[in-house]
Write an enzyme that holds these catalytic residues in place. Structure first.
Site, PDB file in Angstrom:
ATOM      1  N   ARG A   1      34.701  21.310 -28.551  1.00  0.00           N
ATOM      2  CA  ARG A   1      33.247  21.477 -28.639  1.00  0.00           C
ATOM      3  C   ARG A   1      32.599  20.318 -27.901  1.00  0.00           C
ATOM      4  NH1 ARG A   1      33.843  26.020 -29.616  1.00  0.00           N
ATOM      5  NH2 ARG A   1      33.261  27.226 -31.456  1.00  0.00           N
TER       6      ARG A   1
ATOM      7  N   GLU B   1      24.975  23.213 -24.874  1.00  0.00           N
ATOM      8  CA  GLU B   1      25.155  24.235 -23.839  1.00  0.00           C
ATOM      9  C   GLU B   1      24.282  25.464 -24.140  1.00  0.00           C
ATOM     10  OE1 GLU B   1      29.470  24.562 -24.493  1.00  0.00           O
ATOM     11  OE2 GLU B   1      29.164  26.543 -25.337  1.00  0.00           O
TER      12      GLU B   1
ATOM     13  N   HIS C   1      32.254  27.454 -20.712  1.00  0.00           N
ATOM     14  CA  HIS C   1      32.838  27.899 -21.992  1.00  0.00           C
ATOM     15  C   HIS C   1      33.713  29.154 -21.798  1.00  0.00           C
ATOM     16  CE1 HIS C   1      32.119  27.617 -26.607  1.00  0.00           C
ATOM     17  NE2 HIS C   1      33.283  28.179 -26.377  1.00  0.00           N
TER      18      HIS C   1
HETATM   19  N1  LIG Z   1      36.561  26.484 -25.425  1.00  0.00           N
HETATM   20  C1  LIG Z   1      36.608  27.566 -26.172  1.00  0.00           C
HETATM   21  O1  LIG Z   1      36.237  28.650 -25.778  1.00  0.00           O
HETATM   22  C2  LIG Z   1      37.182  27.496 -27.531  1.00  0.00           C
HETATM   23  C3  LIG Z   1      37.054  26.370 -28.296  1.00  0.00           C
HETATM   24  N2  LIG Z   1      37.629  26.302 -29.532  1.00  0.00           N
HETATM   25  C4  LIG Z   1      37.518  25.057 -30.305  1.00  0.00           C
HETATM   26  O2  LIG Z   1      38.812  24.497 -30.461  1.00  0.00           O
HETATM   27  C5  LIG Z   1      38.932  23.980 -31.780  1.00  0.00           C
HETATM   28  C6  LIG Z   1      40.405  23.943 -32.180  1.00  0.00           C
HETATM   29  O3  LIG Z   1      40.891  25.254 -32.343  1.00  0.00           O
HETATM   30  P1  LIG Z   1      42.312  25.549 -33.028  1.00  0.00           P
HETATM   31  O4  LIG Z   1      43.351  24.711 -32.418  1.00  0.00           O
HETATM   32  O5  LIG Z   1      42.494  27.012 -33.034  1.00  0.00           O
HETATM   33  O6  LIG Z   1      42.010  25.040 -34.510  1.00  0.00           O
HETATM   34  P2  LIG Z   1      43.050  24.541 -35.587  1.00  0.00           P
HETATM   35  O7  LIG Z   1      42.286  24.515 -36.870  1.00  0.00           O
HETATM   36  O8  LIG Z   1      44.304  25.341 -35.513  1.00  0.00           O
HETATM   37  O9  LIG Z   1      43.399  23.044 -35.113  1.00  0.00           O
HETATM   38  C7  LIG Z   1      42.511  21.972 -35.180  1.00  0.00           C
HETATM   39  C8  LIG Z   1      43.321  20.719 -35.479  1.00  0.00           C
HETATM   40  O10 LIG Z   1      42.438  19.607 -35.450  1.00  0.00           O
HETATM   41  C9  LIG Z   1      42.811  18.749 -36.509  1.00  0.00           C
HETATM   42  N3  LIG Z   1      41.711  17.859 -36.873  1.00  0.00           N
HETATM   43  C10 LIG Z   1      40.637  18.127 -37.661  1.00  0.00           C
HETATM   44  N4  LIG Z   1      39.876  17.030 -37.796  1.00  0.00           N
HETATM   45  C11 LIG Z   1      40.480  16.048 -37.090  1.00  0.00           C
HETATM   46  C12 LIG Z   1      40.173  14.680 -36.861  1.00  0.00           C
HETATM   47  N5  LIG Z   1      39.097  14.107 -37.418  1.00  0.00           N
HETATM   48  N6  LIG Z   1      41.010  13.971 -36.084  1.00  0.00           N
HETATM   49  C13 LIG Z   1      42.121  14.539 -35.566  1.00  0.00           C
HETATM   50  N7  LIG Z   1      42.461  15.827 -35.740  1.00  0.00           N
HETATM   51  C14 LIG Z   1      41.647  16.578 -36.500  1.00  0.00           C
HETATM   52  C15 LIG Z   1      43.222  19.681 -37.628  1.00  0.00           C
HETATM   53  O11 LIG Z   1      44.026  19.018 -38.592  1.00  0.00           O
HETATM   54  C16 LIG Z   1      43.975  20.748 -36.866  1.00  0.00           C
HETATM   55  O12 LIG Z   1      45.352  20.471 -36.761  1.00  0.00           O
HETATM   56  C17 LIG Z   1      38.047  24.929 -32.607  1.00  0.00           C
HETATM   57  O13 LIG Z   1      37.563  24.302 -33.776  1.00  0.00           O
HETATM   58  C18 LIG Z   1      36.933  25.288 -31.669  1.00  0.00           C
HETATM   59  O14 LIG Z   1      35.838  24.419 -31.864  1.00  0.00           O
HETATM   60  C19 LIG Z   1      38.348  27.352 -30.019  1.00  0.00           C
HETATM   61  C20 LIG Z   1      38.482  28.502 -29.298  1.00  0.00           C
HETATM   62  C21 LIG Z   1      37.874  28.682 -28.016  1.00  0.00           C
HETATM   63  O1  LIG Z   2      36.314  30.585 -31.187  1.00  0.00           O
HETATM   64  C1  LIG Z   2      35.635  29.607 -30.792  1.00  0.00           C
HETATM   65  O2  LIG Z   2      35.415  28.603 -31.445  1.00  0.00           O
HETATM   66  C2  LIG Z   2      35.092  29.692 -29.485  1.00  0.00           C
HETATM   67  O3  LIG Z   2      34.683  28.722 -28.875  1.00  0.00           O
HETATM   68  C3  LIG Z   2      35.046  31.000 -28.946  1.00  0.00           C
HETATM   69  O4  LIG Z   2      34.500  30.798 -27.760  1.00  0.00           O
HETATM   70  P1  LIG Z   2      33.999  31.895 -26.817  1.00  0.00           P
HETATM   71  O5  LIG Z   2      32.556  31.593 -26.704  1.00  0.00           O
HETATM   72  O6  LIG Z   2      34.286  33.187 -27.478  1.00  0.00           O
HETATM   73  O7  LIG Z   2      34.793  31.620 -25.606  1.00  0.00           O
END
Ligand SMILES: NC(=O)C1=CN([C@@H]2O[C@H](COP(=O)(O)OP(=O)(O)OC[C@H]3O[C@@H](n4cnc5c(N)ncnc54)[C@H](O)[C@@H]3O)[C@@H](O)[C@H]2O)C=CC1
Ligand SMILES: O=C(O)C(=O)COP(=O)(O)O
Length: 322
Positions: free
Chosen positions: A241, A270, A288
């Site tokens: 994010r 954004e 994104h």
């Molecule tokens: N660019 C994009 O389109 C997308 C962005 N995202 C973002 O990616 C993030 C991560 O997604 P996932 O890996 O699926 O989530 P997840 O929940 O599987 O992994 C997140 C990891 O971060 C760790 N974490 C939480 N707080 C922390 C801290 N203070 N310091 C260090 N580690 C910490 C958690 O323990 C966990 O292992 C989402 O929360 C979302 O904001 C997700 C999907 C798409």
């Molecule tokens: O699942 C999330 O957190 C996302 O960031 C999804 O992102 P998108 O806008 O669907 O690419």
């Protein structure tokens, strides 16, 4: 029995829309113009559940205006920093997300940013598109290879680990920090070195990938002090994010060369992004794109609908947040 009515705030991929329409009476808002929060709240009066996206910001002030008939919200994202879960709990609103469909697609974008930043892909693309390529030269747009470089992953969850798997394919050395240490078999799978503090991870990270969610603890953590702890000329990518990064500090470090490059898929505020990014040559910037692969978007739609189906069946949501 008449179908339940749901609001879908943006059109989803056809497969998800078909499934939604087969089960529900769907009110789908068109994507042009974007739905406003006022429109969402107004339409919510006549439906039984809302399927929304990360564009619909729902702080407490918005949740408190959600009509009484809505007890189910499902978000088409894994990230849930746009929804105040405590406010939802207080109102008895169940909330679910779509956590798994995004993983591989987003890890691919992180890999693409790592490669593109290391090999200066966007500078090369710009050179061609501005018709300013003078021809091959020994020192033109010389970047660096990924192999045998240390990749520090901040947040070793689903996407962090999927990135580790891909980076291993490029012979990178995997290091990570997370508030929860991964199981030994997970570390073994990626040959990943655990660091028990962010500082320790920073000290080795020639490449640094941000993969933690936006929380009060992580917001704006990536600032001047953190940058100072990275090796000189480190490359940073962010697919988590935008608000994990202090943009002014990042831009200053990219200008001074303290950071060699940044690959960014997400931005605080954004689609408005800090003006300083536009003219920096050493950035590789995406709008994104993380989950923007059809396989991911289909699965995200199905997961978001699974929550709503479970809610109406009187069961716990499979991807329950509140
Ligand atoms: N660019 C994009 O389109 C997308 C962005 N995202 C973002 O990616 C993030 C991560 O997604 P996932 O890996 O699926 O989530 P997840 O929940 O599987 O992994 C997140 C990891 O971060 C760790 N974490 C939480 N707080 C922390 C801290 N203070 N310091 C260090 N580690 C910490 C958690 O323990 C966990 O292992 C989402 O929360 C979302 O904001 C997700 C999907 C798409
Ligand atoms: O699942 C999330 O957190 C996302 O960031 C999804 O992102 P998108 O806008 O669907 O690419």
């Amino acid at each position: 029995m008449s179908k339940k009515k749901i609001l879908i705030t943006w059109p989803l991929p056809p497969a998800a829309m078909e499934r939604a329409r087969a089960t529900y009476d769907v009110i789908a808002h068109g994507d042009d113009p974007k739905i406003t929060i006022e429109e969402m709240l107004e339409t919510a009066k006549s439906v039984d559940a809302i399927l929304l996206t990360l564009n619909e910001k729902c702080p407490k002030a918005v949740i408190d205006q959600i009509p009484e008939n809505i007890k189910c919200i499902s978000t088409f994202s894994i990230g849930f920093d746009h929804i105040d879960l405590e406010a939802c709990k207080a109102r008895g609103i169940k909330v679910g997300n779509a956590p798994h469909g995004v993983t591989v697609a987003t890890a691919e974008i992180a890999m693409l940013l790592l490669l593109g930043a290391a090999r200066r892909a966007s500078e090369g693309e710009r050179m061609i598109r501005t018709r300013s390529w003078p021809g091959w030269q020994p020192l033109q747009l010389v970047g660096q290879r990924l192999d045998n470089k240390k990749l520090g992953i901040y947040g070793f969850g689903k996407i962090g680990q999927a990135l580790a798997q891909r980076a291993r394919g490029f012979d990178m050395e995997i290091h990570y920090y997370d508030i929860y240490r991964a199981k030994p078999e997970v570390e073994a799978k990626y040959n990943a070195v655990y660091h028990d503090s962010l500082d320790s991870l920073l000290s080795v990270s020639e490449f640094f990938s941000i993969n933690a969610p936006s929380t009060p603890e992580t917001r704006y953590f990536f600032n001047k002090d953190v940058i100072e702890k990275l090796p000189q000329g480190a490359i940073v990518v962010n697919t988590a994010r935008g608000d994990l990064v202090n943009d002014e500090d990042m831009i200053a470090a990219l200008k001074s060369g303290r950071l060699a490059y940044a690959g960014l898929d997400v931005f605080a505020g954004e689609p408005k992004i800090n003006e300083g990014y536009y003219d920096l040559p050493n950035t590789f910037l995406f709008p994104h794109l993380g989950s923007a692969a059809i396989e991911a978007r289909n699965q995200m739609g199905f997961e978001a609908l699974d929550n709503i189906d479970a809610f109406f069946a009187g069961k716990d949501m499979p991807f329950k947040l509140a």
